[in-house]
Design an enzyme around this catalytic site. Sequence first.
Site, PDB file in Angstrom:
ATOM      1  N   SER A 167       0.830  -1.197   0.000  1.00 28.45           N
ATOM      2  CA  SER A 167       0.000   0.000   0.000  1.00 28.45           C
ATOM      3  C   SER A 167       0.871   1.257   0.000  1.00 28.45           C
ATOM      4  O   SER A 167       1.677   1.457  -0.910  1.00 28.45           O
ATOM      5  CB  SER A 167      -0.952  -0.047   1.202  1.00 28.45           C
ATOM      6  OG  SER A 167      -1.963   0.920   1.068  1.00 28.45           O
ATOM      7  N   GLU A 260     -10.246  -3.990  -5.592  1.00 28.19           N
ATOM      8  CA  GLU A 260      -9.827  -2.955  -4.647  1.00 28.19           C
ATOM      9  C   GLU A 260      -9.688  -1.618  -5.363  1.00 28.19           C
ATOM     10  O   GLU A 260      -9.450  -1.552  -6.572  1.00 28.19           O
ATOM     11  CB  GLU A 260      -8.527  -3.331  -3.943  1.00 28.19           C
ATOM     12  CG  GLU A 260      -7.326  -3.497  -4.857  1.00 28.19           C
ATOM     13  CD  GLU A 260      -6.031  -3.575  -4.069  1.00 28.19           C
ATOM     14  OE1 GLU A 260      -5.688  -2.567  -3.434  1.00 28.19           O
ATOM     15  OE2 GLU A 260      -5.374  -4.625  -4.089  1.00 28.19           O
ATOM     16  N   HIS A 290      -7.295  -5.658  -0.227  1.00 28.57           N
ATOM     17  CA  HIS A 290      -6.136  -4.795  -0.405  1.00 28.57           C
ATOM     18  C   HIS A 290      -4.936  -5.296   0.403  1.00 28.57           C
ATOM     19  O   HIS A 290      -5.056  -5.603   1.579  1.00 28.57           O
ATOM     20  CB  HIS A 290      -6.519  -3.380   0.045  1.00 28.57           C
ATOM     21  CG  HIS A 290      -5.420  -2.381   0.049  1.00 28.57           C
ATOM     22  ND1 HIS A 290      -4.841  -1.903  -1.095  1.00 28.57           N
ATOM     23  CD2 HIS A 290      -4.801  -1.751   1.082  1.00 28.57           C
ATOM     24  CE1 HIS A 290      -3.907  -1.019  -0.778  1.00 28.57           C
ATOM     25  NE2 HIS A 290      -3.859  -0.907   0.532  1.00 28.57           N
TER      26      HIS A 290
END
Length: 330
Positions: A167, A260, A290
Amino acid sequence: MSIGDVTELITPYAHAAWLVHTREPSRETKEIIEPRIMQLRAEYPMAPGIELEYLDDATPADILRTDHIARTGAPVTVYRDPLSHAFEDRLVFSVHGGGYVRGNGPYSRCGAMIHLRELGLPAACLDYRLLPEHPLPAALDDVEAAWRLLTDELGYAADRILLAGDSAGGQLALSLALRLRDAGEQLPMGMALYSPAVDLSFTSPSHVANVGRDTIFPQGLVGYGTPNAGGADIAEPDFSPVNGDMRGLPPTYLCAEDTEVMASDTLRAAERMALGGVEIRCHMFHGLWHAFPVMHPAEPLPPESSLVFAEIAELFGLPGPRAGRLPKLP
């Protein structure tokens, strides 16, 4: 949710040689993991995986932990297995996610421990400065300082380090690689990026198309707004590396989940790398969430996460899993 829901996102890349698309989740993920994710989503509407953390005292007795401080003041932790010496000169540098506002501490160390177990290498992580107190690129400056601690002070050769990030950590890892390349410095052996947030201007197609589909961010990223870059242009590669020149980067593995909101970040980054001549593999999954390889709600890992680490180990010639080295999650 049918695979047709995401066709518009995948179709432009359907014939790319670098893309693998797994269109259905495994039976185990459907029957065991997904109900737990739904429960956590109800309890923690934003990024529930952040709540699933190892305690400091959960470090296995046979794993060595050493703590360091980078020149910017960022704490850096290194985990090693003293029983294994064949790969002690290699390292995974794991940069945590958390939207630049969380993830320090146990979540960061959890990511390092997962990499140690699943890839069979020593693993390092850091706690970088977070928003809103520290505008970007303070976090990237800390990641660079941690890199220099690992290479200059602890003696790991840059080309023996696998740079990993999930991320926000994926953005920081990729931006670090671009900084190193632009400075003409030795690059890592490769990168492993899990749902990297490489477009902080939030203009990727999935930022709109996957609102309402995303397991962890059902409302999209509207709650996060635009990250604080201290007045700088958020489209610059230090913040949105998908807009950077990818030529000369090391081999890279990318993965994400097709429903996502950051799915297109991964696809766009992979495409840009391929156009720049970078050796890449990109695996898109369905029916997960995610950053699932490192943000998961239960042990054992979902089969898809185990597959991701097996593919990374194969790509970079790494030893693979160390059974029994990691305590079970709550």
